[in-house]
Design a protein around this motif. Structure first.
Motif, short mmCIF file in Angstrom:
data_model
loop_
_atom_site.label_atom_id
_atom_site.label_comp_id
_atom_site.label_asym_id
_atom_site.label_seq_id
_atom_site.Cartn_x
_atom_site.Cartn_y
_atom_site.Cartn_z
N GLY A 100 0.80 -1.22 0.00
CA GLY A 100 0.00 0.00 0.00
C GLY A 100 0.83 1.26 0.00
N LEU A 101 2.09 1.13 0.42
CA LEU A 101 3.00 2.29 0.38
C LEU A 101 4.17 2.01 -0.56
N ALA A 102 3.88 1.23 -1.61
CA ALA A 102 4.86 0.98 -2.68
C ALA A 102 6.15 0.35 -2.14
N TYR A 103 6.03 -0.41 -1.05
CA TYR A 103 7.20 -1.07 -0.43
C TYR A 103 8.27 -0.07 -0.03
N SER A 104 7.82 1.14 0.32
CA SER A 104 8.77 2.12 0.85
C SER A 104 9.00 1.84 2.33
N VAL A 105 10.15 2.26 2.82
CA VAL A 105 10.52 2.06 4.23
C VAL A 105 10.96 3.40 4.79
N LEU A 204 -1.77 7.29 -9.02
CA LEU A 204 -0.76 6.91 -8.02
C LEU A 204 0.36 6.10 -8.67
N ASP A 205 -0.01 5.14 -9.52
CA ASP A 205 1.01 4.35 -10.20
C ASP A 205 1.89 5.22 -11.10
N ASP A 206 1.25 6.19 -11.78
CA ASP A 206 2.03 7.11 -12.63
C ASP A 206 3.06 7.87 -11.81
N TYR A 207 2.61 8.43 -10.68
CA TYR A 207 3.53 9.22 -9.86
C TYR A 207 4.67 8.36 -9.33
N ARG A 208 4.31 7.14 -8.89
CA ARG A 208 5.37 6.24 -8.40
C ARG A 208 6.39 5.95 -9.50
#
Ligand SMILES: [Fe+2]
Length: 529
Positions: A100-105, A204-208
């Protein structure tokens, strides 16, 4: 359930997982389909305090499909050490990267010693990230001899290579202040130096994907790994010339701009070393227009207060526009009634009030320099030599009452050593903050260094003598060169060095010093150095 509520529920679930702390993985990380290098987007650190710092990375899984199919959190181990060889570990732990947070940490390491350099790295499965270097700030009451930082902005991908960052890395910096336009939402540019960019960025996918594109540049990744960053955004992290919840004017319109803005803000969080509280405070309603607060003040000992402002999220819409565009140059705005409307704000009433209170507070007054990172050029920039004015309505010139409230607040609290850093205009501008820009004899209440872009092209001719003569509060302007600025602070002296790359179309470009300026503490006067 409306798309807003679905998005919000997913976000809440992701945050709950991400904050669950020590999670025992249900299956070995090695079984996950990590990309060949899951750390290809690099590492970063930021938001330093005297006892903590944020460590950032984002995992890449093996392809878009795997990203969608991987349901559970991915454990990511981290280490923070006193030495680059990781023989003296200061702290270590494990975080959960969630879809849900693009696997960010975003690891907020606490309990660190003030004014120290540390090294950090991450591991997932059997992959290990690059090593990053970061530091804590001095304790708020500490006497500090020096601070060296760079300010940068506007790094449109297709307009060039990030050789500026390769040179910045050799500057031996304590900190980078990034002042907006980290990505651009545009599709491929004409005369693109680099391809491909992709299409319009709206989801959201575009921005990522756009952040991932930028972080595919090794020089940018290396600069993130070299020292902590303080970051704010400008318009292009969402859409050209948007203001508050009013859409901007680039690309095909979307049905729900507030939802687009929420997606853009979430992607910004996912790719920046921000504290988790930035997102958790916003999660109650980001998709329906709630704020994501990124403005803040940090103390660098007694040497400096570092302000990072947000002149986009709360901004009132531009007025006196031409051709139906949100942002435009405006001829003789004095003839347009809403131009001076005191109800209009650049920072929003809450942030304005917060800043005024900070400048009046004991903590705000305990430091010598007041360095304000914000998005744009502050001083009046009249493009038309001679009679009449042509002003840009998206910058501070389009918010003259708000600008006067800003300078009035500086004067009312007798704020010493106010220094504005800016970006947005893709030109270097150096000068004095004036109590009244219409009156050349009015008091200087601080100094201003608005930086050029890392890559984004300039369209103007800032450095022609008649433009400078028209705006005598500025002592220097240049629209020719891309690059960054370096600020050296000591208790008695600020020195700013403007650095420009030779050729932004070359990844191996050299760099030159364009100019150097000094400001003595206690005197709002810019001198050549
Ligand atoms: Fe820009």
């Amino acid at each position: 359930m409306t798309p807003h509520l679905i998005q919000r529920r997913r976000l809440l679930q992701s945050l709950a997982l991400a904050s669950a702390g020590w999670y025992l993985p249900g299956r070995a990380a090695a079984q996950l389909r990590l990309a060949s290098d899951p750390f290809a987007l690099g590492v970063a650190s930021g938001s330093p305090a005297s006892d903590s710092v944020v460590l950032w990375t984002r995992l890449l899984l093996d392809g878009e499909e795997a990203l969608r199919l991987q349901p559970g959190p991915v454990p990511v181990r981290w280490e923070l050490a006193h030495d680059e060889g990781f023989t003296r570990i200061a702290q270590a732990g494990q975080a959960q990267a969630v879809a849900g947070l693009a696997y960010s940490v975003h690891v907020e390491v606490q309990g660190l010693e003030p004014d120290r350099w540390y090294f950090y790295r991450f591991a997932a499965g059997d992959a290990v990230s690059a090593t990053g270097r970061t530091r804590t700030f001095p304790a708020p009451d500490a006497m500090v001899a020096r601070l060296r930082l760079a300010y940068a902005s506007c790094q449109r991908w297709e307009h060039g290579y990030y050789s500026a960052y390769r040179h910045m890395r050799t500057e031996n910096l304590d900190l980078v202040m990034f002042l907006g336009d980290y990505i651009y939402e545009y599709p491929n540019a004409s005369q693109a130096v680099r391809k491909p960019t992709g299409g319009w960025v709206q989801t959201l996918d575009d921005y990522r994907g756009r952040y991932a594109l930028h972080k595919s540049d090794a020089d940018l990744r290396a600069m993130h790994a070299a020292c902590p960053w303080l970051v704010t955004w400008d318009d292009h992290e969402v859409q050209n010339d948007y203001a508050g919840t009013s859409p901007g004017d680039s690309g095909p319109p979307v049905a729900d701009f507030t939802a687009r803005r929420a997606a853009a803000y979430q992607a910004f969080y996912e790719h920046m070393p921000l504290r988790a509280s930035v997102l958790t405070r916003a999660m109650a309603g980001l998709a329906s227009g709630a704020e994501m607060r990124i403005y803040q003040r940090l103390s660098y000992g007694r040497l400096a207060s570092l302000y990072m402002l947000d002149a986009r999220q709360y901004k009132d819409a531009q007025v006196c526009t031409r051709d139906g565009k949100a942002g435009s140059s405006t001829l003789n705005p004095a003839g347009c009634a809403s131009w001076q409307d005191p109800a209009r704000s650049m920072l929003g009433a809450q942030q304005e009030g917060w800043l005024d209170a900070e400048w009046g507070s004991a903590a705000g007054k305990a430091t010598g320099w007041n360095l304000v990172g914000q998005q744009s050029l502050f001083g009046r920039r009249d493009f038309r030599p001679g009679p009449g004015q042509v002003l840009w309505n998206d910058g501070w010139d389009g918010y003259t009452a708000a600008r006067t409230r800003f300078t009035d607040s500086l004067r009312r609290h007798a704020v010493a050593n106010a220094v504005l850093l800016g970006g947005d205009v893709h030109e270097n501008w150096v000068g004095h903050i004036k109590a009244d820009y219409a009156d050349p004899a009015s008091a200087a209440v601080g100094t201003e260094f608005c930086g050029t872009s890392i890559t984004s092209r300039a369209t103007g001719k800032a450095n022609t003598p008649d433009i400078l003569a028209e705006n005598p509060h500025f002592v220097f302007a240049d629209s020719e060169r891309r690059g960054y600025g370096v600020v050296d602070l000591t208790p008695g002296l600020l020195t700013t060095t403007l650095r420009g790359v030779d050729d932004v179309t070359r990844a191996d470009s050299g760099v030159q010093t364009l100019a150097k300026f000094a400001v003595q503490a206690g005197r709002a006067v810019v001198e050549k150095a």
